[in-house]
Design a protein around this motif. Structure first.
Motif, PDB file in Angstrom:
ATOM      1  N   VAL A  59       0.873  -1.175   0.000  1.00  0.00           N
ATOM      2  CA  VAL A  59       0.000   0.000   0.000  1.00  0.00           C
ATOM      3  C   VAL A  59       0.904   1.217   0.000  1.00  0.00           C
ATOM      4  O   VAL A  59       1.664   1.421   0.938  1.00  0.00           O
ATOM      5  CB  VAL A  59      -0.921   0.011   1.240  1.00  0.00           C
ATOM      6  CG1 VAL A  59      -1.790   1.250   1.237  1.00  0.00           C
ATOM      7  CG2 VAL A  59      -1.778  -1.247   1.277  1.00  0.00           C
ATOM      8  N   VAL A 109      -2.717   0.512  -4.269  1.00  0.00           N
ATOM      9  CA  VAL A 109      -2.594  -0.788  -3.611  1.00  0.00           C
ATOM     10  C   VAL A 109      -2.224  -1.819  -4.670  1.00  0.00           C
ATOM     11  O   VAL A 109      -2.974  -2.055  -5.605  1.00  0.00           O
ATOM     12  CB  VAL A 109      -3.924  -1.192  -2.938  1.00  0.00           C
ATOM     13  CG1 VAL A 109      -3.782  -2.533  -2.229  1.00  0.00           C
ATOM     14  CG2 VAL A 109      -4.370  -0.114  -1.960  1.00  0.00           C
ATOM     15  N   ILE A 158      -8.521   5.439  -3.974  1.00  0.00           N
ATOM     16  CA  ILE A 158      -7.722   4.216  -3.858  1.00  0.00           C
ATOM     17  C   ILE A 158      -7.672   3.558  -5.233  1.00  0.00           C
ATOM     18  O   ILE A 158      -8.708   3.251  -5.816  1.00  0.00           O
ATOM     19  CB  ILE A 158      -8.385   3.248  -2.862  1.00  0.00           C
ATOM     20  CG1 ILE A 158      -8.597   3.906  -1.483  1.00  0.00           C
ATOM     21  CG2 ILE A 158      -7.583   1.948  -2.748  1.00  0.00           C
ATOM     22  CD1 ILE A 158      -7.340   4.244  -0.733  1.00  0.00           C
ATOM     23  N   ARG A 159      -6.462   3.371  -5.761  1.00  0.00           N
ATOM     24  CA  ARG A 159      -6.334   2.661  -7.025  1.00  0.00           C
ATOM     25  C   ARG A 159      -5.740   1.280  -6.756  1.00  0.00           C
ATOM     26  O   ARG A 159      -4.721   1.167  -6.084  1.00  0.00           O
ATOM     27  CB  ARG A 159      -5.424   3.423  -7.996  1.00  0.00           C
ATOM     28  CG  ARG A 159      -5.309   2.730  -9.355  1.00  0.00           C
ATOM     29  CD  ARG A 159      -4.752   3.670 -10.402  1.00  0.00           C
ATOM     30  NE  ARG A 159      -3.332   3.922 -10.227  1.00  0.00           N
ATOM     31  CZ  ARG A 159      -2.391   3.308 -10.942  1.00  0.00           C
ATOM     32  NH1 ARG A 159      -2.707   2.423 -11.859  1.00  0.00           N
ATOM     33  NH2 ARG A 159      -1.112   3.594 -10.743  1.00  0.00           N
ATOM     34  N   LEU A 197      -9.115   0.790   4.653  1.00  0.00           N
ATOM     35  CA  LEU A 197      -8.092   1.835   4.593  1.00  0.00           C
ATOM     36  C   LEU A 197      -8.601   3.125   5.226  1.00  0.00           C
ATOM     37  O   LEU A 197      -7.851   3.829   5.903  1.00  0.00           O
ATOM     38  CB  LEU A 197      -7.641   2.064   3.142  1.00  0.00           C
ATOM     39  CG  LEU A 197      -6.919   0.872   2.498  1.00  0.00           C
ATOM     40  CD1 LEU A 197      -6.555   1.179   1.053  1.00  0.00           C
ATOM     41  CD2 LEU A 197      -5.661   0.487   3.273  1.00  0.00           C
ATOM     42  N   LYS A 223       0.913   5.177   0.006  1.00  0.00           N
ATOM     43  CA  LYS A 223       0.112   6.413   0.102  1.00  0.00           C
ATOM     44  C   LYS A 223       0.639   7.380  -0.931  1.00  0.00           C
ATOM     45  O   LYS A 223       1.844   7.493  -1.129  1.00  0.00           O
ATOM     46  CB  LYS A 223       0.252   6.991   1.499  1.00  0.00           C
ATOM     47  CG  LYS A 223      -0.628   6.245   2.469  1.00  0.00           C
ATOM     48  CD  LYS A 223      -0.629   6.918   3.801  1.00  0.00           C
ATOM     49  CE  LYS A 223       0.125   6.059   4.774  1.00  0.00           C
ATOM     50  NZ  LYS A 223       0.275   6.680   6.063  1.00  0.00           N
ATOM     51  N   TYR A 269      -6.842   7.599   2.382  1.00  0.00           N
ATOM     52  CA  TYR A 269      -7.873   7.868   1.372  1.00  0.00           C
ATOM     53  C   TYR A 269      -7.303   7.940  -0.034  1.00  0.00           C
ATOM     54  O   TYR A 269      -8.014   7.763  -1.011  1.00  0.00           O
ATOM     55  CB  TYR A 269      -8.622   9.157   1.705  1.00  0.00           C
ATOM     56  CG  TYR A 269      -9.205   9.135   3.104  1.00  0.00           C
ATOM     57  CD1 TYR A 269     -10.259   8.268   3.397  1.00  0.00           C
ATOM     58  CD2 TYR A 269      -8.676   9.928   4.116  1.00  0.00           C
ATOM     59  CE1 TYR A 269     -10.791   8.212   4.675  1.00  0.00           C
ATOM     60  CE2 TYR A 269      -9.200   9.872   5.401  1.00  0.00           C
ATOM     61  CZ  TYR A 269     -10.258   9.009   5.678  1.00  0.00           C
ATOM     62  OH  TYR A 269     -10.761   8.947   6.944  1.00  0.00           O
ATOM     63  N   ASN A 270      -6.013   8.242  -0.136  1.00  0.00           N
ATOM     64  CA  ASN A 270      -5.366   8.341  -1.434  1.00  0.00           C
ATOM     65  C   ASN A 270      -4.165   7.403  -1.464  1.00  0.00           C
ATOM     66  O   ASN A 270      -3.167   7.653  -0.801  1.00  0.00           O
ATOM     67  CB  ASN A 270      -4.903   9.772  -1.695  1.00  0.00           C
ATOM     68  CG  ASN A 270      -6.059  10.750  -1.601  1.00  0.00           C
ATOM     69  OD1 ASN A 270      -7.078  10.574  -2.268  1.00  0.00           O
ATOM     70  ND2 ASN A 270      -5.916  11.744  -0.750  1.00  0.00           N
ATOM     71  N   ALA A 271      -4.277   6.327  -2.219  1.00  0.00           N
ATOM     72  CA  ALA A 271      -3.181   5.359  -2.210  1.00  0.00           C
ATOM     73  C   ALA A 271      -3.276   4.442  -3.416  1.00  0.00           C
ATOM     74  O   ALA A 271      -4.334   4.278  -4.025  1.00  0.00           O
ATOM     75  CB  ALA A 271      -3.223   4.527  -0.933  1.00  0.00           C
ATOM     76  N   GLU A 298     -13.354  -4.285  -3.582  1.00  0.00           N
ATOM     77  CA  GLU A 298     -12.677  -2.982  -3.506  1.00  0.00           C
ATOM     78  C   GLU A 298     -13.346  -2.086  -2.470  1.00  0.00           C
ATOM     79  O   GLU A 298     -12.677  -1.280  -1.831  1.00  0.00           O
ATOM     80  CB  GLU A 298     -12.656  -2.312  -4.885  1.00  0.00           C
ATOM     81  CG  GLU A 298     -11.639  -2.958  -5.799  1.00  0.00           C
ATOM     82  CD  GLU A 298     -11.130  -2.030  -6.906  1.00  0.00           C
ATOM     83  OE1 GLU A 298     -11.195  -0.792  -6.745  1.00  0.00           O
ATOM     84  OE2 GLU A 298     -10.674  -2.557  -7.930  1.00  0.00           O
ATOM     85  N   ARG A 336     -11.563  -0.192   0.612  1.00  0.00           N
ATOM     86  CA  ARG A 336     -11.702   1.256   0.884  1.00  0.00           C
ATOM     87  C   ARG A 336     -12.111   1.492   2.324  1.00  0.00           C
ATOM     88  O   ARG A 336     -11.590   2.374   3.001  1.00  0.00           O
ATOM     89  CB  ARG A 336     -12.752   1.868  -0.032  1.00  0.00           C
ATOM     90  CG  ARG A 336     -12.163   2.208  -1.327  1.00  0.00           C
ATOM     91  CD  ARG A 336     -12.931   3.116  -2.230  1.00  0.00           C
ATOM     92  NE  ARG A 336     -12.193   3.027  -3.463  1.00  0.00           N
ATOM     93  CZ  ARG A 336     -12.445   2.153  -4.420  1.00  0.00           C
ATOM     94  NH1 ARG A 336     -13.478   1.352  -4.337  1.00  0.00           N
ATOM     95  NH2 ARG A 336     -11.667   2.079  -5.476  1.00  0.00           N
TER      96      ARG A 336
END
Ligand SMILES: Nc1nc2c(ncn2[C@@H]2O[C@H](COP(=O)(O)OP(=O)(O)O)[C@@H](O)[C@H]2O)c(=O)[nH]1
Ligand SMILES: [Mg+2]
Length: 389
Positions: free
Chosen positions: A199, A238, A208-209, A228, A201, A234-236, A221, A225
């Motif tokens: 993961v 994976v 989340i991609r 996480l 960030k 919130y922005n990462a 997914e 989300r």
């Protein structure tokens, strides 16, 4: 495993993984430890947190010493395709291996603890190099020795480890078992994993991609989300390779266990009783972990180390080219499963953003110069030409 941690403990872990400085990390871990309830289900994570704290304190202490007057440097800046640390008890031939296999001059001595600081050297393999790092020996009879914390710090930071054991020892099998147990207790797993999850960030990423090169076992997914989000991620990006469960994802956030590719190097092949000891050693060697036997002083027996590291690290080489030009002889080194867009990103962020299409020659191409898109999976020795706006 973070088994049902209360929200405030999760928040502290989030604070820990967001922390930039060692001081902040130490504080967050201390707060975490007082927020986590003490019961069997949280035993592992509490142990991980305590050990991580000890390592961080050690690192802080040594930085202070360094500032105060040039104590030993702990971390070695990475160079080459991967950083690989040599670890093991004293006098097994770690420094000798570094000398015989690389251009470096390590201190070799017939007495223990002659190596007091990490020393790097470059091992050539075909057209790439691996950085081998000699380390101080593990003090296996004192697991909490500060020397061990330093070595573990190096192992965590490295891409792979070479575990060195000597047939001249009274009990090489026992040595190996102790080294493996020590690594395991510090959360370092050396047997190949069914699944691997990373993961990362990334503020430049919205949401989340998921990059799926394996399977999400028993979760969606949305579940990912939600999980996480509990850790304020919130922005990462994976990345999932092989079979991965939601628990694996959670575990990966705090690296309570971390997979480290490993090779076992057995030295002193002509020592007294070598054959008998080698047989016992064979019984404790882990499945899937490659083994080499040789003389550390001459390097004989270790000729295939580069090739084995290459396979164990699961990396590939990609040669980039400009239209109508020859490929760059220095390859990009990427992970198995990397795609055209991963290569583009490695070259330049803008290149990935402006990417239009690519042309491929080599093992992953159906025919020379095949036109492919961003998600085309690359193979070792591919030649790649990227076209962008
Ligand atoms: N015969 C033999 N001697 C070795 C071998 N590896 C190391 N030595 C000797 O063992 C001693 C300790 O080696 P060194 O590389 O300093 O071990 P380290 O403490 O693990 O770094 C030195 O005297 C080396 O020459 C080996 O494979 N065979
Ligand atoms: Mg040494």
């Amino acid at each position: 495993m973070p088994a049902n941690l209360p929200p405030e403990a999760k928040a502290k872990l989030a604070k820990y993984s967001d922390a930039k400085s060692i001081e902040e990390k130490i504080q967050a871990l201390e707060e975490f430890l007082s927020a986590v309830p003490k019961h069997k289900g949280t035993e592992n994570i509490r142990q991980w947190a305590r050990r991580r704290l000890a390592e961080l304190r050690e690192e802080l202490e040594s930085r202070r010493r360094r500032r105060g007057g040039g104590g030993p440097r702990i971390f070695i800046e990475k160079a080459g395709a991967a950083q690989v640390v040599l670890v093991g008890p004293p006098n097994v031939g770690k420094s000798s291996l570094l000398q015989s296999l690389t251009n470096a001059r390590a201190q070799v001595a017939p007495y223990p603890f002659s190596t007091t600081r990490p020393v790097p050297g470059m091992l050539q393999y075909e057209d790439i190099q691996f950085q081998l790092v000699d380390t101080p020996p593990l003090v296996l009879d004192q697991p909490d020795s500060p020397v061990n914390n330093r070595v573990i710090g190096l192992v965590r930071n490295a891409d792979a480890v070479i575990i060195v054991v000597s047939l001249a020892s009274d009990d090489p099998a026992g040595d190996l078992v102790r080294v493996l147990k020590f690594l395991e207790e510090r959360g370092i797993v050396v047997t190949p994993q069914k699944g691997i999850v990373r993961v990362k960030k990334d503020r430049s990423q919205t949401g989340i991609r998921v990059i799926l090169r394996g399977r999400m076992v028993g979760f969606t997914e949305d579940d990912l989300r939600r999980l996480l989000g509990q850790y304020r991620i919130y922005n990462a990006v994976v990345e999932i390779e092989g079979d991965v469960t939601l628990e694996d994802v959670e575990e990966s956030l705090f690296s309570t266990r971390m997979y480290k590719p490993a090779v076992i190097a057995i030295t002193h092949p002509r020592a007294k009783g070598a054959r008998r000891k080698a047989l016992r050693l064979k019984k404790v060697i882990l499945e899937g972990v490659p083994v080499l036997v040789g003389d550390a002083r001459s390097g004989r027996g270790f000729e295939r180390l580069g090739e084995i590291l290459f396979k164990t690290l699961r990396i590939i080489r990609i040669y980039t080219k400009q239209p109508n030009k020859e490929p760059d002889p220095n390859p990009l080194v990427l992970r198995v499963g990397a795609t055209v867009i991963d290569a583009a990103k490695r070259i330049h962020k803008d290149l990935a953003r402006k990417f239009k299409y690519a042309k491929i020659w080599g093992p992953s191409a159906k025919y020379p110069g095949q036109r492919v898109g961003a998600s085309h999976v690359l193979a070792d020795r591919d030649i790649l030409e990227i076209h962008a706006d």
